[in-house]
Design a protein around this motif. Structure first.
Motif, PDB file in Angstrom:
ATOM      1  N   HIS A  49       0.923  -1.460  -0.212  1.00 21.16           N
ATOM      2  CA  HIS A  49      -0.009  -0.298   0.392  1.00 21.16           C
ATOM      3  C   HIS A  49       0.931   1.236  -0.060  1.00 21.16           C
ATOM      4  N   THR A  50       0.230   2.387  -1.052  1.00 22.92           N
ATOM      5  CA  THR A  50       0.763   3.411  -0.265  1.00 22.92           C
ATOM      6  C   THR A  50      -0.283   4.087  -0.003  1.00 22.92           C
ATOM      7  N   TRP A  51       0.448   5.751   1.465  1.00 20.88           N
ATOM      8  CA  TRP A  51      -0.197   6.026   2.332  1.00 20.88           C
ATOM      9  C   TRP A  51      -0.084   7.445   1.674  1.00 20.88           C
TER      10      TRP A  51
ATOM     11  N   GLU B  74      -2.894   9.893   6.153  1.00 23.41           N
ATOM     12  CA  GLU B  74      -3.887   8.672   6.812  1.00 23.41           C
ATOM     13  C   GLU B  74      -4.528   8.065   5.235  1.00 23.41           C
ATOM     14  N   THR B  75      -4.639   8.417   4.052  1.00 22.48           N
ATOM     15  CA  THR B  75      -5.409   8.635   2.754  1.00 22.48           C
ATOM     16  C   THR B  75      -4.697   6.977   1.787  1.00 22.48           C
ATOM     17  N   LYS B  76      -5.032   5.457   2.274  1.00 30.03           N
ATOM     18  CA  LYS B  76      -4.827   5.039   1.541  1.00 30.03           C
ATOM     19  C   LYS B  76      -4.687   5.277  -0.021  1.00 30.03           C
TER      20      LYS B  76
ATOM     21  N   LYS C  92      -3.139   3.845  -2.912  1.00 26.63           N
ATOM     22  CA  LYS C  92      -2.375   2.361  -3.740  1.00 26.63           C
ATOM     23  C   LYS C  92      -2.721   1.069  -3.011  1.00 26.63           C
ATOM     24  N   SER C  93      -3.000   0.497  -3.926  1.00 26.54           N
ATOM     25  CA  SER C  93      -2.668  -0.971  -3.375  1.00 26.54           C
ATOM     26  C   SER C  93      -2.142  -2.152  -4.198  1.00 26.54           C
TER      27      SER C  93
END
Length: 67
Positions: free
Chosen positions: A4-6, A9-11, A13-14
């Motif tokens: 995951h990239t953050w 506190e918002t994701k 991309k996975s």
């Protein structure tokens, strides 16, 4: 294993990065990241989690790396 990239506190991309547990994630000296896994592979990723290259040849889990 999933990467995951953050941003705060918002994701963002996975990605399904490996077929088994990811053992280690390190910054790559080329930019981006390098991951290793129980699926016997090492993978090189861009900063935005695009797969650049998969390194094959291990015959068992890859627990750790040194870059």
């Amino acid at each position: 294993g999933i990467l995951h990239t953050w941003s705060k506190e918002t994701k963002i991309k996975s990605v399904e990065a490996h077929k088994d547990i990811i053992r280690e994630i390190l910054p790559s000296p080329l930019g981006g990241y390098v991951t290793c896994s129980n699926d016997e592979t090492i993978k090189l990723w861009s900063n935005d989690l695009e797969l650049i290259q998969t390194f094959l040849g291990h015959k068992s889990f890859v627990f750790t790396m040194k870059v």
